[in-house]
Design a protein around this motif. Structure first.
Motif, PDB file in Angstrom:
ATOM      1  N   LEU A  48       0.830  -1.206   0.000  1.00 26.67           N
ATOM      2  CA  LEU A  48       0.000   0.000   0.000  1.00 26.67           C
ATOM      3  C   LEU A  48       0.861   1.251   0.000  1.00 26.67           C
ATOM      4  O   LEU A  48       0.589   2.204  -0.754  1.00 26.67           O
ATOM      5  CB  LEU A  48      -0.926  -0.015   1.214  1.00 26.67           C
ATOM      6  CG  LEU A  48      -1.767   1.242   1.430  1.00 26.67           C
ATOM      7  CD1 LEU A  48      -2.683   1.506   0.244  1.00 26.67           C
ATOM      8  CD2 LEU A  48      -2.585   1.125   2.715  1.00 26.67           C
ATOM      9  N   ALA A  49       1.887   1.280   0.833  1.00 28.88           N
ATOM     10  CA  ALA A  49       2.770   2.448   0.884  1.00 28.88           C
ATOM     11  C   ALA A  49       3.408   2.715  -0.470  1.00 28.88           C
ATOM     12  O   ALA A  49       3.499   3.867  -0.918  1.00 28.88           O
ATOM     13  CB  ALA A  49       3.847   2.238   1.955  1.00 28.88           C
ATOM     14  N   ILE A  50       3.828   1.671  -1.152  1.00 28.92           N
ATOM     15  CA  ILE A  50       4.447   1.817  -2.476  1.00 28.92           C
ATOM     16  C   ILE A  50       3.422   2.313  -3.496  1.00 28.92           C
ATOM     17  O   ILE A  50       3.717   3.172  -4.338  1.00 28.92           O
ATOM     18  CB  ILE A  50       5.065   0.476  -2.918  1.00 28.92           C
ATOM     19  CG1 ILE A  50       6.242   0.124  -2.001  1.00 28.92           C
ATOM     20  CG2 ILE A  50       5.513   0.531  -4.376  1.00 28.92           C
ATOM     21  CD1 ILE A  50       6.710  -1.310  -2.132  1.00 28.92           C
ATOM     22  N   ALA A  51       2.206   1.775  -3.437  1.00 26.97           N
ATOM     23  CA  ALA A  51       1.166   2.180  -4.380  1.00 26.97           C
ATOM     24  C   ALA A  51       0.806   3.652  -4.235  1.00 26.97           C
ATOM     25  O   ALA A  51       0.325   4.278  -5.189  1.00 26.97           O
ATOM     26  CB  ALA A  51      -0.077   1.309  -4.189  1.00 26.97           C
ATOM     27  N   ALA A  69       0.367  -6.518 -10.520  1.00 23.38           N
ATOM     28  CA  ALA A  69       0.468  -5.362  -9.637  1.00 23.38           C
ATOM     29  C   ALA A  69       1.896  -5.136  -9.161  1.00 23.38           C
ATOM     30  O   ALA A  69       2.384  -4.000  -9.138  1.00 23.38           O
ATOM     31  CB  ALA A  69      -0.471  -5.535  -8.446  1.00 23.38           C
ATOM     32  N   LEU A  70       2.568  -6.205  -8.770  1.00 24.18           N
ATOM     33  CA  LEU A  70       3.948  -6.065  -8.309  1.00 24.18           C
ATOM     34  C   LEU A  70       4.858  -5.573  -9.427  1.00 24.18           C
ATOM     35  O   LEU A  70       5.832  -4.860  -9.175  1.00 24.18           O
ATOM     36  CB  LEU A  70       4.446  -7.399  -7.749  1.00 24.18           C
ATOM     37  CG  LEU A  70       3.774  -7.849  -6.441  1.00 24.18           C
ATOM     38  CD1 LEU A  70       4.129  -9.290  -6.120  1.00 24.18           C
ATOM     39  CD2 LEU A  70       4.161  -6.939  -5.279  1.00 24.18           C
ATOM     40  N   THR A  71       4.536  -5.933 -10.659  1.00 22.32           N
ATOM     41  CA  THR A  71       5.277  -5.412 -11.814  1.00 22.32           C
ATOM     42  C   THR A  71       5.030  -3.919 -11.961  1.00 22.32           C
ATOM     43  O   THR A  71       5.964  -3.124 -12.124  1.00 22.32           O
ATOM     44  CB  THR A  71       4.863  -6.152 -13.099  1.00 22.32           C
ATOM     45  OG1 THR A  71       5.091  -7.551 -12.934  1.00 22.32           O
ATOM     46  CG2 THR A  71       5.662  -5.652 -14.296  1.00 22.32           C
ATOM     47  N   ALA A  72       3.759  -3.524 -11.900  1.00 20.08           N
ATOM     48  CA  ALA A  72       3.416  -2.109 -12.039  1.00 20.08           C
ATOM     49  C   ALA A  72       4.003  -1.268 -10.910  1.00 20.08           C
ATOM     50  O   ALA A  72       4.343  -0.099 -11.118  1.00 20.08           O
ATOM     51  CB  ALA A  72       1.888  -1.955 -12.071  1.00 20.08           C
ATOM     52  N   TRP A  86       8.476  -6.337  -8.958  1.00 20.25           N
ATOM     53  CA  TRP A  86       8.698  -7.631  -9.588  1.00 20.25           C
ATOM     54  C   TRP A  86      10.077  -7.777 -10.237  1.00 20.25           C
ATOM     55  O   TRP A  86      10.694  -8.848 -10.135  1.00 20.25           O
ATOM     56  CB  TRP A  86       7.604  -7.912 -10.616  1.00 20.25           C
ATOM     57  CG  TRP A  86       7.604  -9.322 -11.123  1.00 20.25           C
ATOM     58  CD1 TRP A  86       7.925  -9.752 -12.378  1.00 20.25           C
ATOM     59  CD2 TRP A  86       7.289 -10.499 -10.377  1.00 20.25           C
ATOM     60  NE1 TRP A  86       7.816 -11.124 -12.468  1.00 20.25           N
ATOM     61  CE2 TRP A  86       7.431 -11.598 -11.249  1.00 20.25           C
ATOM     62  CE3 TRP A  86       6.897 -10.728  -9.049  1.00 20.25           C
ATOM     63  CZ2 TRP A  86       7.203 -12.909 -10.833  1.00 20.25           C
ATOM     64  CZ3 TRP A  86       6.666 -12.027  -8.642  1.00 20.25           C
ATOM     65  CH2 TRP A  86       6.820 -13.099  -9.525  1.00 20.25           C
ATOM     66  N   PRO A  87      10.628  -6.759 -10.918  1.00 20.61           N
ATOM     67  CA  PRO A  87      11.937  -6.938 -11.552  1.00 20.61           C
ATOM     68  C   PRO A  87      13.030  -7.415 -10.606  1.00 20.61           C
ATOM     69  O   PRO A  87      13.930  -8.157 -11.011  1.00 20.61           O
ATOM     70  CB  PRO A  87      12.250  -5.546 -12.113  1.00 20.61           C
ATOM     71  CG  PRO A  87      10.902  -4.956 -12.383  1.00 20.61           C
ATOM     72  CD  PRO A  87      10.041  -5.442 -11.242  1.00 20.61           C
ATOM     73  N   SER A  88      12.947  -7.023  -9.339  1.00 21.67           N
ATOM     74  CA  SER A  88      13.999  -7.411  -8.395  1.00 21.67           C
ATOM     75  C   SER A  88      13.815  -8.816  -7.846  1.00 21.67           C
ATOM     76  O   SER A  88      14.731  -9.371  -7.234  1.00 21.67           O
ATOM     77  CB  SER A  88      14.062  -6.413  -7.230  1.00 21.67           C
ATOM     78  OG  SER A  88      12.892  -6.488  -6.440  1.00 21.67           O
ATOM     79  N   HIS A  95      -1.000  -5.489 -16.694  1.00 22.18           N
ATOM     80  CA  HIS A  95      -0.224  -6.372 -17.564  1.00 22.18           C
ATOM     81  C   HIS A  95      -1.028  -7.602 -17.994  1.00 22.18           C
ATOM     82  O   HIS A  95      -0.477  -8.574 -18.462  1.00 22.18           O
ATOM     83  CB  HIS A  95       1.069  -6.798 -16.866  1.00 22.18           C
ATOM     84  CG  HIS A  95       1.976  -5.644 -16.592  1.00 22.18           C
ATOM     85  ND1 HIS A  95       2.932  -5.220 -17.480  1.00 22.18           N
ATOM     86  CD2 HIS A  95       2.029  -4.799 -15.546  1.00 22.18           C
ATOM     87  CE1 HIS A  95       3.562  -4.164 -16.980  1.00 22.18           C
ATOM     88  NE2 HIS A  95       3.037  -3.893 -15.812  1.00 22.18           N
ATOM     89  N   PHE A  96      -2.348  -7.510 -17.801  1.00 19.68           N
ATOM     90  CA  PHE A  96      -3.193  -8.669 -18.158  1.00 19.68           C
ATOM     91  C   PHE A  96      -3.615  -8.526 -19.621  1.00 19.68           C
ATOM     92  O   PHE A  96      -4.131  -7.489 -20.016  1.00 19.68           O
ATOM     93  CB  PHE A  96      -4.428  -8.705 -17.267  1.00 19.68           C
ATOM     94  CG  PHE A  96      -5.286  -9.919 -17.462  1.00 19.68           C
ATOM     95  CD1 PHE A  96      -4.768 -11.184 -17.284  1.00 19.68           C
ATOM     96  CD2 PHE A  96      -6.606  -9.797 -17.834  1.00 19.68           C
ATOM     97  CE1 PHE A  96      -5.565 -12.301 -17.452  1.00 19.68           C
ATOM     98  CE2 PHE A  96      -7.409 -10.906 -18.009  1.00 19.68           C
ATOM     99  CZ  PHE A  96      -6.875 -12.153 -17.823  1.00 19.68           C
ATOM    100  N   PRO A  97      -3.396  -9.555 -20.462  1.00 19.42           N
ATOM    101  CA  PRO A  97      -3.736  -9.438 -21.893  1.00 19.42           C
ATOM    102  C   PRO A  97      -5.223  -9.141 -22.086  1.00 19.42           C
ATOM    103  O   PRO A  97      -6.062  -9.650 -21.360  1.00 19.42           O
ATOM    104  CB  PRO A  97      -3.394 -10.837 -22.448  1.00 19.42           C
ATOM    105  CG  PRO A  97      -2.389 -11.397 -21.492  1.00 19.42           C
ATOM    106  CD  PRO A  97      -2.759 -10.851 -20.158  1.00 19.42           C
TER     107      PRO A  97
END
Length: 405
Positions: free
Chosen positions: A18-21, A59-62, A66-68, A403-405
């Motif tokens: 939540l803090a990151i969002a 969500a973690l990608t956005a 996620w990259p890490s 990121h959902f098709p």
């Protein structure tokens, strides 16, 4: 007295998400956590892993997390659901639905590290850690929180207080929000094993009369195991040596993956269901396990809590852009409405599966098998199961769809 727009109580996976969002929203955000933040670099092949739904990975990608952690994650490309001693089976394949994966497994430590690294890049977040919330009180302008920190007592006034402080939530109790609690009389044993045959990205859910067994694909050919047993039988299972425990696992799961070996460290957890009777109070909202702690069947706990956080963040960002009050009653009412279908549906599904799949009544045995066959062969039923399993039930926060098709 320091003033903030949003005070998040809890530095776990949901509170940190939540803090990151909220980073970059223009809101003044503070986070309170009882322990000092620390990135743990030590890898452990036997550590606890999480099953992340597709919506959570999106969500973690956005969020830039996620990259890490992607290199440490294992895609879930197939799912196999069965019931011991019965003939119905559901087989799901991501490729058949135009997807590369339904989600992924990830070591909980790696996700925690990834969130912590991203938190450190938040431009305006103020973190109080270690610090403990000891009291809350309302005044004309917001909620006043009293914190006990190493350098003395602090007071913060927040427009909105967010309880992300777990199953035994101080915020929930302080607001007088009651709970509905169910003791499943079950204990979950969590461990890892080495299957003889490669899992090839397949996650298994095997129902039995004594509780479900889940196997998740992990890195290095390992499998994460969650074996649920009646709590009355837990002392016997806990006392088994490694060979005896593996034999117990085979007796419940079978030999579909060949023989298991190299049993990792075992950890057990008694299973209870704790549901807050309401999500909001005056200038206060609950998210994650503070709002609901559900049976681990289907691995939806963190995924559900993350969707709580994402929905709240979406509303708060919209409110900030309009110059509104972060703790407005209308915003909190809207949040509760948006979360109702997903929250109630997911909690009911996990509770129903935990009870329904363990019932040995003959009519239910036939009904279960027919139900599994129907889901496996009827495309709309299978598609609905896939969508819900990936975290798309009711309102889907924009970050989960990105990121959902």
């Amino acid at each position: 007295m320091n003033e903030v727009d949003v005070l998040i109580v809890g530095g776990g996976l949901v509170g940190s998400s939540l803090a990151i969002a909220l980073d970059g929203s223009g809101l003044r955000v503070a986070q309170v956590e009882a322990v000092a933040p620390r990135i743990d670099p030590a890898a452990d092949p036997d550590e606890r892993s999480l099953a992340l739904a597709r919506a959570s990975v999106n969500a973690l990608t956005a969020l830039g997390v996620w990259p890490s952690i992607e290199a440490k994650a294992t895609p879930i490309r197939r799912v196999h659901v069965s019931r011991r001693g019965e003939f119905g089976v559901v087989r799901l394949d991501a490729a058949e639905h135009g997807l590369d994966a339904f989600g992924a497994t990830c070591p909980a430590r790696e996700l925690g590290n990834g969130l912590l690294a991203r938190l450190e890049r938040c431009a305006s977040l103020v973190r109080y850690a270690p610090a403990k919330l000891t009291a809350i009180a309302g005044d004309a302008n917001g909620v006043v929180a009293t914190l006990a920190a190493d350098d003395g007592e602090k007071h913060l006034r927040a427009c909105l207080l967010v309880g992300a402080d777990g199953t035994a939530s101080f915020v929930r109790d302080a607001c007088g929000i009651g709970i509905d609690k169910v003791d499943y009389a079950q204990t979950a044993f969590v461990a890892t094993v080495q299957p003889e045959r490669a899992m090839d990205g397949c996650a298994y859910e095997r129902f039995t009369a004594t509780g479900p067994v889940a196997l998740l694909p992990l890195a290095q050919g390992r499998a994460g195991v969650v074996m649920t047993v009646p709590s009355a039988d837990a002392p016997r299972v806990a006392a088994l040596d490694d060979a005896g425990y593996i034999a117990e696992l085979h007796e419940r799961f079978g030999y579909r993956l060949g023989k298991f070996s190299r049993l990792g460290r075992r950890v057990s957890h008694p299973l209870t269901r704790v549901i807050a009777r309401r999500l909001v109070a005056t200038r206060t909202v609950l998210v994650g396990n503070a709002a609901q702690t559900i049976h681990p069947i289907g691995a939806q706990g963190f995924n559900l809590g993350l969707r709580d956080a994402l929905t709240l963040a979406e509303l708060l960002v919209e409110q900030a852009r309009a110059g509104g009050d972060a703790g407005a009653a209308s915003l909190l009412k809207r949040h509760a409405e948006l979360r109702r279908k997903d929250r109630e549906g997911t909690a009911a599904m996990s509770d129903g599966l935990a009870r329904w799949t363990a019932d040995e009544a003959l009519p239910l045995k036939a009904l279960r098998s027919l139900g599994l066959i129907a889901i496996d062969r009827i495309a709309p039923l299978k598609q609905a199961l896939v969508a819900r399993g990936m975290g798309f039930r009711g309102h889907s926060p924009a970050l989960a769809l990105r990121h959902f098709p």
